[in-house]
Design a protein around this motif. Sequence first.
Motif, PDB file in Angstrom:
ATOM      1  N   THR A  87      57.834 -10.154  13.172  1.00  0.00           N
ATOM      2  CA  THR A  87      57.308  -8.725  11.910  1.00  0.00           C
ATOM      3  C   THR A  87      57.687  -7.648  13.364  1.00  0.00           C
ATOM      4  O   THR A  87      57.699  -7.905  14.803  1.00  0.00           O
ATOM      5  N   HIS A 100      57.960  -7.460   7.907  1.00  0.00           N
ATOM      6  CA  HIS A 100      57.753  -8.936   8.508  1.00  0.00           C
ATOM      7  C   HIS A 100      58.649 -10.270   7.769  1.00  0.00           C
ATOM      8  O   HIS A 100      59.134 -10.118   6.513  1.00  0.00           O
ATOM      9  N   MET A 138      54.526 -12.017   0.519  1.00  0.00           N
ATOM     10  CA  MET A 138      53.097 -11.291   1.622  1.00  0.00           C
ATOM     11  C   MET A 138      53.322  -9.704   1.525  1.00  0.00           C
ATOM     12  O   MET A 138      54.067  -9.061   1.576  1.00  0.00           O
ATOM     13  N   LEU A 141      48.275  -7.221   4.816  1.00  0.00           N
ATOM     14  CA  LEU A 141      47.870  -6.860   6.384  1.00  0.00           C
ATOM     15  C   LEU A 141      47.022  -6.491   6.792  1.00  0.00           C
ATOM     16  O   LEU A 141      46.899  -5.747   6.889  1.00  0.00           O
ATOM     17  N   THR A 142      45.687  -7.546   7.268  1.00  0.00           N
ATOM     18  CA  THR A 142      44.879  -6.506   7.478  1.00  0.00           C
ATOM     19  C   THR A 142      44.749  -7.452   9.656  1.00  0.00           C
ATOM     20  O   THR A 142      44.197  -8.328   9.493  1.00  0.00           O
ATOM     21  N   ALA A 153      43.907 -11.898  11.887  1.00  0.00           N
ATOM     22  CA  ALA A 153      45.223 -11.437  10.745  1.00  0.00           C
ATOM     23  C   ALA A 153      44.634 -11.864  10.387  1.00  0.00           C
ATOM     24  O   ALA A 153      44.609 -13.400   9.744  1.00  0.00           O
ATOM     25  N   TRP A 155      46.628 -11.903   6.260  1.00  0.00           N
ATOM     26  CA  TRP A 155      48.374 -12.003   5.383  1.00  0.00           C
ATOM     27  C   TRP A 155      48.149 -11.829   4.599  1.00  0.00           C
ATOM     28  O   TRP A 155      47.604 -13.177   3.668  1.00  0.00           O
TER      29      TRP A 155
END
Length: 175
Positions: A87, A100, A138, A141-142, A153, A155
């Motif tokens: 990533t 990613h 994916m 993302l947080t 994380a 995803w």
Amino acid sequence: MKKVMGVLGVCGMAVVAGLVFAGDQSCPTPTAPTDARFVAITKLAGDWEADMDGDGKMDGTSNFRVTSGGHAVLETMFPGTDHEMLTIYCMDHGKLRVTHYCTLGNAPSMVASTSDAKRMVFDYDSGANVTAGSGNYMGGLTLEIKDADHYDAAWTHYEAGKKVDPVKFSWTRKK
């Protein structure tokens, strides 16, 4: 004579190459990005362990490394395994971007939609080998940076174009 000229030519190229790699002062080096979110990600440099299901057991490792003269951060998830993924975090015309490189064989790219350096939400923007709306990828993302030694994380995964439960990781810095 041709042999001597050839040797001199190779030596001349080596001298020029040496000057270029020695840091020719006529080429300015751009400063690293100062965006607070990017700086927060650079501070993740190092080795991490994950508790993926909240049972207190470490289920995987990750490594963050600042590269490209401070302009990118490379994360290697699950290094040395069949599930190794890369990533890359970088600034893109003032936007914080993450791409990613997934074991699904695609490379979704997401852009941060928040300006908070503690909680960053990335939303799907584009991608290689991604069919948004119908593929598996994916798509979000947080990142939640809790302190210097802990971050979470989540995803967001899409299957057949539909959002499914996020894959969550709780990361702890290896000491």
